[in-house]
Design a protein around this motif. Structure first.
Motif, PDB file in Angstrom:
ATOM      1  N   PRO A 372       0.815  -1.215   0.000  1.00 15.71           N
ATOM      2  CA  PRO A 372       0.000   0.000   0.000  1.00 15.71           C
ATOM      3  C   PRO A 372       0.846   1.262   0.000  1.00 15.71           C
ATOM      4  O   PRO A 372       2.009   1.254   0.414  1.00 15.71           O
ATOM      5  CB  PRO A 372      -0.783  -0.130   1.307  1.00 15.71           C
ATOM      6  CG  PRO A 372       0.132  -0.902   2.200  1.00 15.71           C
ATOM      7  CD  PRO A 372       0.906  -1.843   1.317  1.00 15.71           C
ATOM      8  N   ASN A 373       0.224   2.342  -0.440  1.00 18.14           N
ATOM      9  CA  ASN A 373       0.875   3.657  -0.352  1.00 18.14           C
ATOM     10  C   ASN A 373       0.039   4.643   0.450  1.00 18.14           C
ATOM     11  O   ASN A 373       0.301   5.841   0.441  1.00 18.14           O
ATOM     12  CB  ASN A 373       1.142   4.226  -1.756  1.00 18.14           C
ATOM     13  CG  ASN A 373      -0.118   4.340  -2.598  1.00 18.14           C
ATOM     14  OD1 ASN A 373      -1.231   4.184  -2.090  1.00 18.14           O
ATOM     15  ND2 ASN A 373       0.041   4.611  -3.883  1.00 18.14           N
ATOM     16  N   ASP A 374      -0.966   4.090   1.180  1.00 21.73           N
ATOM     17  CA  ASP A 374      -1.885   4.978   1.893  1.00 21.73           C
ATOM     18  C   ASP A 374      -2.337   4.423   3.236  1.00 21.73           C
ATOM     19  O   ASP A 374      -3.336   4.869   3.785  1.00 21.73           O
ATOM     20  CB  ASP A 374      -3.125   5.254   1.029  1.00 21.73           C
ATOM     21  CG  ASP A 374      -3.939   3.987   0.735  1.00 21.73           C
ATOM     22  OD1 ASP A 374      -3.458   2.870   1.035  1.00 21.73           O
ATOM     23  OD2 ASP A 374      -5.074   4.124   0.216  1.00 21.73           O
ATOM     24  N   ARG A 375      -1.590   3.455   3.784  1.00 18.12           N
ATOM     25  CA  ARG A 375      -2.097   2.812   4.996  1.00 18.12           C
ATOM     26  C   ARG A 375      -1.142   2.891   6.188  1.00 18.12           C
ATOM     27  O   ARG A 375      -1.518   3.343   7.260  1.00 18.12           O
ATOM     28  CB  ARG A 375      -2.438   1.336   4.681  1.00 18.12           C
ATOM     29  CG  ARG A 375      -2.851   0.531   5.914  1.00 18.12           C
ATOM     30  CD  ARG A 375      -4.124   1.098   6.528  1.00 18.12           C
ATOM     31  NE  ARG A 375      -4.464   0.458   7.794  1.00 18.12           N
ATOM     32  CZ  ARG A 375      -4.122   0.907   8.979  1.00 18.12           C
ATOM     33  NH1 ARG A 375      -3.403   2.016   9.097  1.00 18.12           N
ATOM     34  NH2 ARG A 375      -4.491   0.279  10.072  1.00 18.12           N
ATOM     35  N   TYR A 376       0.105   2.445   6.021  1.00 17.95           N
ATOM     36  CA  TYR A 376       1.031   2.357   7.148  1.00 17.95           C
ATOM     37  C   TYR A 376       2.064   3.477   7.075  1.00 17.95           C
ATOM     38  O   TYR A 376       2.297   4.059   6.014  1.00 17.95           O
ATOM     39  CB  TYR A 376       1.725   0.989   7.161  1.00 17.95           C
ATOM     40  CG  TYR A 376       0.753  -0.147   7.022  1.00 17.95           C
ATOM     41  CD1 TYR A 376      -0.174  -0.424   8.020  1.00 17.95           C
ATOM     42  CD2 TYR A 376       0.729  -0.936   5.869  1.00 17.95           C
ATOM     43  CE1 TYR A 376      -1.088  -1.447   7.888  1.00 17.95           C
ATOM     44  CE2 TYR A 376      -0.185  -1.963   5.729  1.00 17.95           C
ATOM     45  CZ  TYR A 376      -1.091  -2.210   6.729  1.00 17.95           C
ATOM     46  OH  TYR A 376      -2.010  -3.223   6.592  1.00 17.95           O
ATOM     47  N   VAL A 377       2.693   3.755   8.206  1.00 17.43           N
ATOM     48  CA  VAL A 377       3.669   4.834   8.255  1.00 17.43           C
ATOM     49  C   VAL A 377       4.810   4.537   7.279  1.00 17.43           C
ATOM     50  O   VAL A 377       5.467   3.502   7.366  1.00 17.43           O
ATOM     51  CB  VAL A 377       4.223   5.004   9.679  1.00 17.43           C
ATOM     52  CG1 VAL A 377       5.269   6.114   9.715  1.00 17.43           C
ATOM     53  CG2 VAL A 377       3.093   5.298  10.668  1.00 17.43           C
ATOM     54  N   ASN A 378       5.005   5.429   6.309  1.00 20.66           N
ATOM     55  CA  ASN A 378       6.094   5.332   5.321  1.00 20.66           C
ATOM     56  C   ASN A 378       6.037   4.043   4.503  1.00 20.66           C
ATOM     57  O   ASN A 378       7.063   3.531   4.068  1.00 20.66           O
ATOM     58  CB  ASN A 378       7.463   5.438   6.011  1.00 20.66           C
ATOM     59  CG  ASN A 378       7.674   6.766   6.694  1.00 20.66           C
ATOM     60  OD1 ASN A 378       7.091   7.765   6.302  1.00 20.66           O
ATOM     61  ND2 ASN A 378       8.484   6.792   7.736  1.00 20.66           N
ATOM     62  N   ASP A 379       4.832   3.526   4.253  1.00 22.90           N
ATOM     63  CA  ASP A 379       4.727   2.237   3.571  1.00 22.90           C
ATOM     64  C   ASP A 379       5.383   2.241   2.185  1.00 22.90           C
ATOM     65  O   ASP A 379       6.135   1.314   1.840  1.00 22.90           O
ATOM     66  CB  ASP A 379       3.282   1.750   3.492  1.00 22.90           C
ATOM     67  CG  ASP A 379       2.275   2.833   3.108  1.00 22.90           C
ATOM     68  OD1 ASP A 379       2.690   3.898   2.602  1.00 22.90           O
ATOM     69  OD2 ASP A 379       1.067   2.617   3.329  1.00 22.90           O
ATOM     70  N   ALA A 380       5.145   3.279   1.394  1.00 22.68           N
ATOM     71  CA  ALA A 380       5.727   3.314   0.047  1.00 22.68           C
ATOM     72  C   ALA A 380       7.254   3.418   0.094  1.00 22.68           C
ATOM     73  O   ALA A 380       7.954   2.792  -0.710  1.00 22.68           O
ATOM     74  CB  ALA A 380       5.139   4.478  -0.749  1.00 22.68           C
ATOM     75  N   GLN A 381       7.782   4.185   1.066  1.00 29.21           N
ATOM     76  CA  GLN A 381       9.237   4.311   1.194  1.00 29.21           C
ATOM     77  C   GLN A 381       9.862   2.976   1.625  1.00 29.21           C
ATOM     78  O   GLN A 381      10.939   2.599   1.144  1.00 29.21           O
ATOM     79  CB  GLN A 381       9.601   5.395   2.207  1.00 29.21           C
ATOM     80  CG  GLN A 381       9.160   6.787   1.794  1.00 29.21           C
ATOM     81  CD  GLN A 381       7.847   7.188   2.426  1.00 29.21           C
ATOM     82  OE1 GLN A 381       6.847   6.460   2.322  1.00 29.21           O
ATOM     83  NE2 GLN A 381       7.830   8.333   3.079  1.00 29.21           N
TER      84      GLN A 381
END
Length: 528
Positions: A372-381
């Protein structure tokens, strides 16, 4: 859908503006909150997703509830007891009424429990009701729940089952809860309006049986983008936010307009792997893009290589800015079920390459890592950093970061080979992860409902089931620690870190941090 009169909207905006003038006035009547993830539905029985559960907790209640440390407390049930090894009896509070004025009875409890497995859900609450094999309504205030074998965690599990009135009928659809005619609970706030991906508006339930919240109205705003969420806090547009972005923590700590509240959560961020398919798996090809006849992830050596190729301390310090603790299992140190014998996997690039070669992949392979890119802290990074680390050992990794709802749809269709997710053992012990994430997929038994990699270990399943049927707490913990150790030694999933939770509030407000990460208006108070 109910709409608000213009004078009510003006009141909301006016109170939010007052909160922006520094310290919140003691008489403030509206709390404007900025939360980072949207609920999947207003239906409190639709999806075992933390953003949905924490919204539901404002309006709905279970027989039991969890406090800020995940300890079980009375809620709609004032007490419970074991009648015999397989029968739990719950006694309801007197005088509790639903938001529509109807009195709460044991028939409403039975109706709510029966409805859970009928709801079409990406991740069903049935994992919390599956142990129930029979129900007996003794009288209006007493219900007995039968289980096939001793099951000590039933009061814990029922904290996740929100009670709704039986007058809603047997076939009420999840979409119907977008109306105040259906979104009816017993909780401290009443539903007013839902604008998907924008906000939920609630008003205080002045007939609530428990302690009344400070706030007359709650403007529960969904602000998924980090920058606008922080800007809304600093401008006074909202009075509090959750998931403070890690790059902003130091800056906000020095801002005299803001107070930060921090706490270690029970949420593990992990990588799931397709260990089920014998043949090709959809997102993996050979080092030059050629098709592979077999799935590399079925080999434990490959899974271990992927795990030890990840520098967890570097992610915790550099990506998470210290707002995470490197992990090797689902429960954090000090929590019930934590197994000291499970190490945090040590970063070792050379051994990772050797394991790949030993497994028959000396040149590695190519994989798409989804998350995901909208759920967890810094998930996309985190996805990007893991991809770089895997690429260093010869596993060429592409990243596909997408909204969580899209990702879950793909995972539910078994269309991914490697993915990032988070899981919170918010009951304060490890059984939910052992059942839902690691348990052999058996939807009819409520097992493996979020096991998208379809890992299966019969001995781990046996230990989990044995622990769930053990009334002695110490023995149950021992069995579940043993089950977790088996799964982690098998690299069933790749643990990354336990998230810390950070909330930001306007100066003059306080918040009680919760290990389940939930952001609830009842815990926000004016500083006295």
């Amino acid at each position: 859908m109910t709409t608000l009169p213009s004078r009510f909207r003006a009141a909301l905006l006016g109170a939010a503006a007052l909160l922006g003038l520094g310290a919140a006035p003691l008489g403030a009547q509206t709390l404007s909150m900025g939360v980072s993830a949207p609920p999947a539905s207003i239906d409190p029985q639709y999806y075992t997703l933390t953003p949905s559960i924490m919204l539901s907790a404002h309006m709905f209640e279970g027989l039991t509830r969890r406090d800020e440390n995940a300890r079980i407390r009375p809620a709609l049930a004032e007490s419970w007891r074991l009648v015999d090894d397989t029968t739990w009896e719950f006694t309801l509070r007197q005088g509790v009424r639903f938001h529509n004025g109807e009195a709460l009875t044991a028939e409403d409890v039975a109706y709510s429990i029966r409805r859970v497995p009928t709801v079409q859900s990406p991740s069903s609450f049935a994992v919390y009701t599956r142990a129930i094999t029979g129900m007996e309504v003794v009288d209006d205030r007493t219900i007995r729940l039968k289980t096939a074998s001793p099951y000590p965690l039933l009061p814990n599990d029922l904290s996740q089952i929100f009670i709704i009135p039986r007058s809603l009928g047997e076939n009420v659809a999840s979409a119907a809860f977008n109306s105040d005619q259906v979104a009816i609970g017993t909780g401290p706030f009443r539903f007013v309006r839902y604008a998907p991906n924008d906000r939920v508006e609630m008003v205080r339930n002045d007939a609530y049986w428990g302690d009344k919240p400070e706030w007359e109205k709650v403007d529960y705003r969904i602000i998924t983008n980090n920058g606008p969420r922080v800007a809304a806090l600093l401008s006074g547009d909202v009075a509090m936010i959750d998931n403070v972005p890690t790059p902003d923590i130091a800056k906000l700590r020095s801002d005299n307009r803001v107070t930060l509240v921090e706490g270690t959560s029970l949420r593990l961020i992990f990588l799931g792997l397709d260990v089920f398919r014998d043949g090709a798996t959809p997102d993996i090809t050979g080092p030059d893009g050629e098709a592979l006849a077999r799935n590399p992830l079925q080999d434990r050596r490959v899974r271990e290589a992927l795990s030890i190729a990840i520098n967890r301390p570097a992610i915790a310090q550099r990506v998470m800015e210290g707002a995470a603790v490197p992990a090797g299992q689902f429960m954090p140190e000090g929590a019930f079920g934590y197994e000291p014998a499970i190490p945090v996997p040590a970063y070792d690039v050379n051994r990772a390459r050797a394991l790949l070669a030993e497994a028959g992949y000396p040149k590695g392979f190519t994989v798409t890592l989804r998350g995901p890119n909208d759920r967890y802290v810094n998930d996309a990074q985190i996805l990007q950093v893991v991809a770089q680390m895997w690429t260093r050992i010869g596993v060429r990794t592409q990243v596909d970061a997408q909204p969580l709802a899209t990702l879950i749809g793909r995972l539910s269709r078994n269309e991914a080979s490697a993915y990032l997710l988070g899981w919170s053992n918010s009951l304060g012990e490890p059984s939910t992860s052992l059942r839902a994430i690691l348990g052999t997929r058996a939807p009819e038994k409520g097992l493996g409902l979020s096991n998208y990699g379809r890992y299966s270990n019969p001995e781990m399943d046996r230990l989990t089931a044995q622990g769930l049927a053990t009334l002695d707490e110490g023995e149950r913990e021992r069995l579940h620690r043993q089950a977790m150790k088996l799964a982690m030694e098998d690299v069933a999933i790749v643990p990354l870190h336990t998230q810390k939770s950070v909330w930001g509030l306007r100066r003059g407000l306080t918040y009680t941090p919760r290990v389940d990460e939930q952001t609830v208006a009842t815990e926000v108070r004016s500083a006295r």
